[in-house]
Structure formats: structure tokens, C-alpha cells
Design an enzyme around this catalytic site. Structure first.
Site, mmCIF file in Angstrom:
data_model
loop_
_atom_site.group_PDB
_atom_site.id
_atom_site.type_symbol
_atom_site.label_atom_id
_atom_site.label_comp_id
_atom_site.label_asym_id
_atom_site.label_seq_id
_atom_site.Cartn_x
_atom_site.Cartn_y
_atom_site.Cartn_z
ATOM 1 N N GLU A 85 0.680 -1.381 0.082
ATOM 2 C CA GLU A 85 0.269 0.098 -0.196
ATOM 3 C C GLU A 85 0.647 1.397 0.305
ATOM 4 O O GLU A 85 0.377 2.687 0.084
ATOM 5 C CB GLU A 85 -0.444 0.055 1.158
ATOM 6 C CG GLU A 85 -2.223 -0.807 1.525
ATOM 7 C CD GLU A 85 -2.810 -0.930 2.217
ATOM 8 O OE1 GLU A 85 -2.662 -0.461 3.216
ATOM 9 O OE2 GLU A 85 -3.921 -1.705 2.369
ATOM 10 N N GLU A 116 7.765 -21.449 8.016
ATOM 11 C CA GLU A 116 8.404 -20.923 9.230
ATOM 12 C C GLU A 116 9.097 -21.870 10.305
ATOM 13 O O GLU A 116 9.819 -21.127 10.859
ATOM 14 C CB GLU A 116 6.956 -20.512 9.314
ATOM 15 C CG GLU A 116 6.491 -21.534 10.773
ATOM 16 C CD GLU A 116 5.161 -21.420 11.780
ATOM 17 O OE1 GLU A 116 4.910 -21.377 12.464
ATOM 18 O OE2 GLU A 116 4.458 -20.549 11.162
#
Length: 301
Positions: A85, A116
Site C-alpha cells: 500500500e 516458518e
């Protein structure tokens, strides 16, 4: 040997929602909302650390460095969201704010099991983007102990980059590694261990402050206007006009004319409107002011 989750704040049961599966839908959402209201209070408690992180990130960006988020699962997706953004909101170069997630792009939409758990991959992913000492790396892990993030932060520290950790538990492993530890405590989740909820909201609030604060610090905002907005669609074209009118008091036809001249560069248009200079002089003023509008129009030295 398995991982002991008992000490983690993110894994504790919430007594306030123990009957959430038995109540009415209205009561269900009321319980969720009541828990959500605790998040902003928790974030308020770590504002000094957030402010410190903003100053460090802005300093790195000012010298040509990057802001890099690294995380797994929800944390990784939130980092990617914030990074994606920044270009339309602040006309940031797409490479200036980067989000990395364990498992790569596939993991943005679909969980990549086990990704992960690799410390090595966290380091490798940062190495692949040529991490340098000019960069700032923000490690995101609600549990504060995700191996992928730990590996990335250790690598970043060794490179000499600024390191920041965001966790939702105290005395976190990632916080112990980082230059700045932001350890926010929103409390047990509505659904035990579902850190996409309160922990995710807390992380999103902090990321909003980190990127917005850093962009303000490097001159991307004038008053409270996003003057570096990129006019990449019709809505943003209209926003450019409204911002210019709000910043200068000019009318819509004047705003449209100025924006046409500047190629919809709002900052240049504001300099021209405020000072009466032509386009070339506006560019020179803005360049000499290092992009800070207040300086370019002579409000501050």
C-alpha cells in the site's frame, strides 16, 4: 521433543469467551468486539518503542535504505499488505518497502506448512534481496519465536541493518535479537491461539504507524494530506485534485490545470500554487528542499 507453547501469552485461554460457541450470534459478535477494544489500549502502552522505531526507519530511508518486513502466516501477510500500500499512497518506489513471507508468494493465499520452521530460509530470503546496512528489517511474529523470523533478524543484525521486532508476548526471542523490541500484549485470543484476531489487529495497527510515520518523516505528507499520492486510477486522480484544492485554496479548474502541467505531481503543483514559480523553478525548490514541502514553499528553513 515438541515445542512448549504453555508460556506464550498468545496461547492462553480467554475466560471471557469460554461459552462463545453456545451464545446467540449477537452475543458472539459482542464478545469479539469487547475483546477487540482492548487492542488499542495495548498498543498505546508500546508507543515509545513505536516512535523510536519510526525514527530509525526514517533515518534508513533518508539515506536510500529500505523498510523490509519479514514474517510467517498472518504476520507475513500483514507485512506484505502494508508494503503493497505504500506505492499508491506515498508514491514510494515499489522496492522501498518490501514484505517477505515464509514460503514465498504462494504462502500469501495458501499456508505453506513447515515454511516458518526454517531459520536458514529467513536469512536466505533477506540475502536474496541484497540486504545492506542501510536497510531496516522488521521481524513480525505474534509468538515472538518463529524460526524463520529469528533467522532473518540474526542475519540482518550481522549485516548491520537496523532491526526491529514486533511480538505479542513479553521477553520474546525476536525482541532479544533486535535493536528495538515492540512487545504488545492484547491478551488471550477470542479463539485460543487464533492470532489472526487480536494479535493480528495489534500488528496491523503498529505497521500502519511505522510506515505512515516514516513516510511523514521523509516528507511524504503535508499537513495531513498525502501529497505524494500516485494518480494510478480514477479515484486517485480525483483525490489529487481534492488534495491540491485543500492545500492551496485553488478552485477545481485551477487544480486541474496545475496538475496537467506537473503530470499529476501534487507536490510540484502545490509549490507552483503557493509561490507563483514556474514548473522548472518548482522542481528546483523541491529538490533543494529534499522533497519537504514546508521547506520548498518557505514555511520552515
Amino acid at each position: 521433543m515438541g515445542i512448549n507453547l504453555d508460556p506464550l501469552a498468545t496461547e492462553q485461554r480467554n475466560p471471557n469467551t469460554a461459552t462463545i460457541d453456545q451464545v446467540s450470534t449477537l452475543e458472539m459478535v459482542r464478545l469479539i468486539n469487547e475483546e477487540d477494544q482492548k487492542v488499542a489500549v495495548a498498543v498505546a502502552a508500546v508507543l515509545p518503542q513505536v516512535a523510536q522505531a519510526i525514527d530509525r526507519i526514517a533515518a534508513q530511508l533518508h539515506q536510500g535504505g529500505r523498510l523490509i518486513y519479514i514474517g510467517a502466516g498472518t504476520s507475513g501477510r500483514l507485512g506484505i499488505l502494508d508494503a503493497s500500500e505504500c506505492p499508491p499512497t506515498f508514491r514510494a518506489d515499489p522496492g522501498q518497502v518490501i514484505g517477505l513471507i515464509a514460503g514465498g508468494d504462494q504462502a500469501i493465499r495458501q499456508a505453506v506448512e513447515g515454511a516458518e520452521d526454517s531459520r536458514e530460509q529467513g536469512a536466505a530470503d533477506l540475502g536474496a534481496i541484497a540486504l545492506s546496512a542501510h536497510d531496516a528489517v522488521v521481524g513480525l511474529a505474534a509468538s515472538g519465536r518463529t524460526p524463520y523470523v529469528l533467522g532473518g533478524l540474526v542475519y540482518a543484525r550481522d549485516v548491520g541493518a537496523t532491526t526491529i521486532a514486533i511480538a505479542c508476548t513479553t521477553d520474546s526471542e525476536i525482541g532479544a535479537i533486535a535493536d528495538i523490541a515492540i512487545e504488545v500484549l492484547p491478551g488471550p485470543e477470542v479463539i485460543t491461539g487464533s492470532t489472526r484476531m487480536k494479535a493480528g489487529t495489534a500488528q496491523k495497527m503498529i505497521l500502519n504507524m511505522l510506515s505512515t510515520g516514516a513516510m511523514i518523516k521523509i516528507g511524504k505528507v503535508y499537513s495531513n494530506l498525502m501529497v505524494d499520492v500516485q494518480a494510478s486510477n480514477q479515484k486517485l486522480v480525483e483525490r489529487c485534485k481534492r488534495i491540491l484544492q485543500a492545500a492551496t485554496g485553488c478552485d477545481r479548474p485551477q487544480a486541474e490545470a496545475l496538475l496537467e502541467v506537473t503530470g499529476y505531481d501534487v507536490k510540484l503543483a502545490i509549490v507552483m500554487a503557493k509561490t507563483g514559480v514556474d514548473l522548472a523553478q518548482a522542481k528546483q525548490r523541491l529538490q533543494e528542499a529534499e522533497g519537504y514541502l514546508q521547506r520548498a514553499i518557505g514555511v520552515i528553513e
